[in-house]
Design an enzyme around this catalytic site. Sequence first.
Site, PDB file in Angstrom:
ATOM      1  CB  CYS A  30      -5.145  22.072  29.781  1.00 29.08           C
ATOM      2  SG  CYS A  30      -4.538  23.781  30.028  1.00 29.08           S
ATOM      3  CE1 TYR A 169      -7.904  31.573  30.334  1.00 25.43           C
ATOM      4  CE2 TYR A 169      -5.900  32.294  31.416  1.00 25.43           C
ATOM      5  CZ  TYR A 169      -7.023  31.324  31.290  1.00 25.43           C
ATOM      6  OH  TYR A 169      -7.105  30.437  32.241  1.00 25.43           O
ATOM      7  CG  HIS A 172      -9.206  29.399  34.654  1.00 19.55           C
ATOM      8  ND1 HIS A 172      -9.003  29.103  33.362  1.00 19.55           N
ATOM      9  CD2 HIS A 172     -10.497  28.988  35.017  1.00 19.55           C
ATOM     10  CE1 HIS A 172     -10.297  28.505  32.948  1.00 19.55           C
ATOM     11  NE2 HIS A 172     -11.094  28.460  33.832  1.00 19.55           N
ATOM     12  CG  ASP A 265     -14.240  27.478  35.147  1.00 19.53           C
ATOM     13  OD1 ASP A 265     -15.462  27.891  35.165  1.00 19.53           O
ATOM     14  OD2 ASP A 265     -13.423  27.518  33.887  1.00 19.53           O
TER      15      ASP A 265
END
Length: 721
Positions: A30, A169, A172, A265
């Site tokens: 991001c 995806y 997370h 992470d």
Amino acid sequence: MRDPRYDLLFEPVQIGPVRTKNRFFQVPHCNGMGHVYPQTLARMRGIKAEGGWGVVCTEEVEISPLSEIAPHHEGRLWDERDIPALRLMTDAVHAHGALAGIELMFNGYATPNRYSRDIPIAPSHLPVRGSDPIQARTATKRDIADVRRWHRNAALRARDAGFDLVYVYAGHDLGMPMHFLSRRTNRRSDEYGGSLENRARLLRELIEDTKEAVGDRCGVVVRLAVDQLLGAGGITAESEGRDVIAMLAELPDLWDVNIADWSNDSQTARFSAEGFQERYIAQVKSLTTKPVVGVGRYTSPDAMVRVIKSGIMDLIGAARPSIADPFLPRKIEEGRLDDIRECIGCNICVTGDNFCVPIRCTQNPTMGEEWRRDWHPERIAAKRSERSVLVVGAGPAGLELTRALGQRGYEVTLCEAENDVGGRLRFESKLPGLATWQRVVDHRLSQITKMPNVQVLRGHAVSADDVLAFAASAIFVATGSRWRHDGLGRSHREPWIDGASAQVIRPDDALRGAKTAGPLLIYDDDHYLLAGALAERYARDGVVVHYVTPATKVSEWTEQTMEQTRVQSRLIELGVQIHTAREIASVDRTGDALRVEIACIYSGRREVVSVRSLLPVTMRDPDDALYQALVTRSAEWADAGVQEVHCLGDALAPGTVAAAVYAGHKAARGFDVIGHQRVEGDVARAGVIDVGRERGGARGRPQHAGDEARFVGCGKAVSGF
Ligand code: SF4
């Protein structure tokens, strides 16, 4: 020339139908740009490709308004009208021979859909992540079919936008396939719930759908969190994380391995060493013949070669190292290891995403400014004159200013009062877990040392007389700041303690290692990391520490760097007595003891803490005496050959190290561009021209498109310092 030991890093890797040019893989990250700033995004990603990354990926890209994550600025691929904006990025990446990857995202219960107001869906009824008073509803079979259709259509659009790699995806804890996978969020009893095979069904279907749709043209990547770090109640690498990989091992073209959630992470250097995820990545590698990518904040080519040779991963994944140095691969290839700008693991980059503004980086001041200000991380305009420059103060701002002015070719003298350079970082990098912060100093010093046009004078305190006698054409004062020690700050607009008292430890002295037998009360009205880090250090030294703050959490602002939970946990583990939401009401001294009354900020209820020492961490004052002295003597400048005097960094307004580095860089870019600058620090805005406005790249649909404002002046930033 490249060291042959690193040849391995420049081997291509086949990912389904596409082939990378090397093993450098910028994983999705991001950036606070997303669909709002498509030009900014494309330029930033393109520069990484120029810097040698073989693969450059997007951030998460929403595939449907039922999965939008406003107000955060992520990518969007809701329909065909989003393709042109993403095409800007793929063109920029392909221009340098890199592959472009896109991380398709269906957020499920991980977003409240604040913009679209659609009710989120989840495997089972569930409150959305965070604290919005919204619940996700259980996805019906038709919803699941819709998600599959949206994902497939988004994959086709991604292919048409020019992407070479398409992600499914499940990382997370954010992507919906992960929500189905985890028993914590999946209470279904149909074929999508119950057994692991059933819970993995959606992930399998999305992989198969994507391969069928675009697998002939694009590599299909799965990003999976193999451990949620929640113990037996969640996915763990020892059980279901391992089993699901084994189950789907050969299905995708590439595995991108991580752990959940994002704060796990992307841990900071304060809480994790480089490569801390290796055991998770290696396990995946042992279960599949397909290539594997993982991250580890690697900045050393030796470490990169080690993880590949030892069979841990095939591609060196990086988000933060690629942010700190977009040219990291190119520098390895050219044998310029000394020039690598190493990530310090501070997570200031994360704050941009959190605050919905373009990303910034402590080490790389050009990050996020590549398009708006036309800043390139490696290139800068050559000098425009033979003017000489004196920089006073070798902290983060002064060092970066000197480095960048030196790179431009100016004759620069950097004058430092102390024998060591680094300013605040000489001490802050000695705090627990912050040793990597010294890299901010080391990188700049190593660059400056190579420049024949720059001289560094250490142990050289200067007065206004000295500065004027030096007769430099331009003078930059970057003399840093000092912590107050009288309690003045956010919560107290008047001093509340005698800072001269022997029982008050000044923050600057604490940073220099001041000792106390304790008990010690640390009052944190600053809220970033210093008070918490000092509490940790004193507690490790065996001192009884009371940490008091009017905030509701320890080191509250570290939430923005995803560290807050770890900071507070660590202090609890160390036995620090934590008093949150507490204000200092009174301090009375009796002999050696301090009787400190603290009051609840809600009820006003008071309690007493008895200590021997008090350390107020509240605010800093600019150390700008030299600058102010020069300003008062401006009538003498012309005779002394001085054309301009500036104040910058903490000496102008104390802030983060990132802000100081940025200030130094900005000053260097602006120098000599619009001629004589005004004396005051951040006021030379006259040169801000051509504030362009662009609507959403190529489309102009308000609900998708953002406005991008660009500051350019002769191709450079010219606003104040
Ligand atoms: Fe690394 Fe800090 Fe830059 Fe993020 S902000 S890339 S953690 S140096």
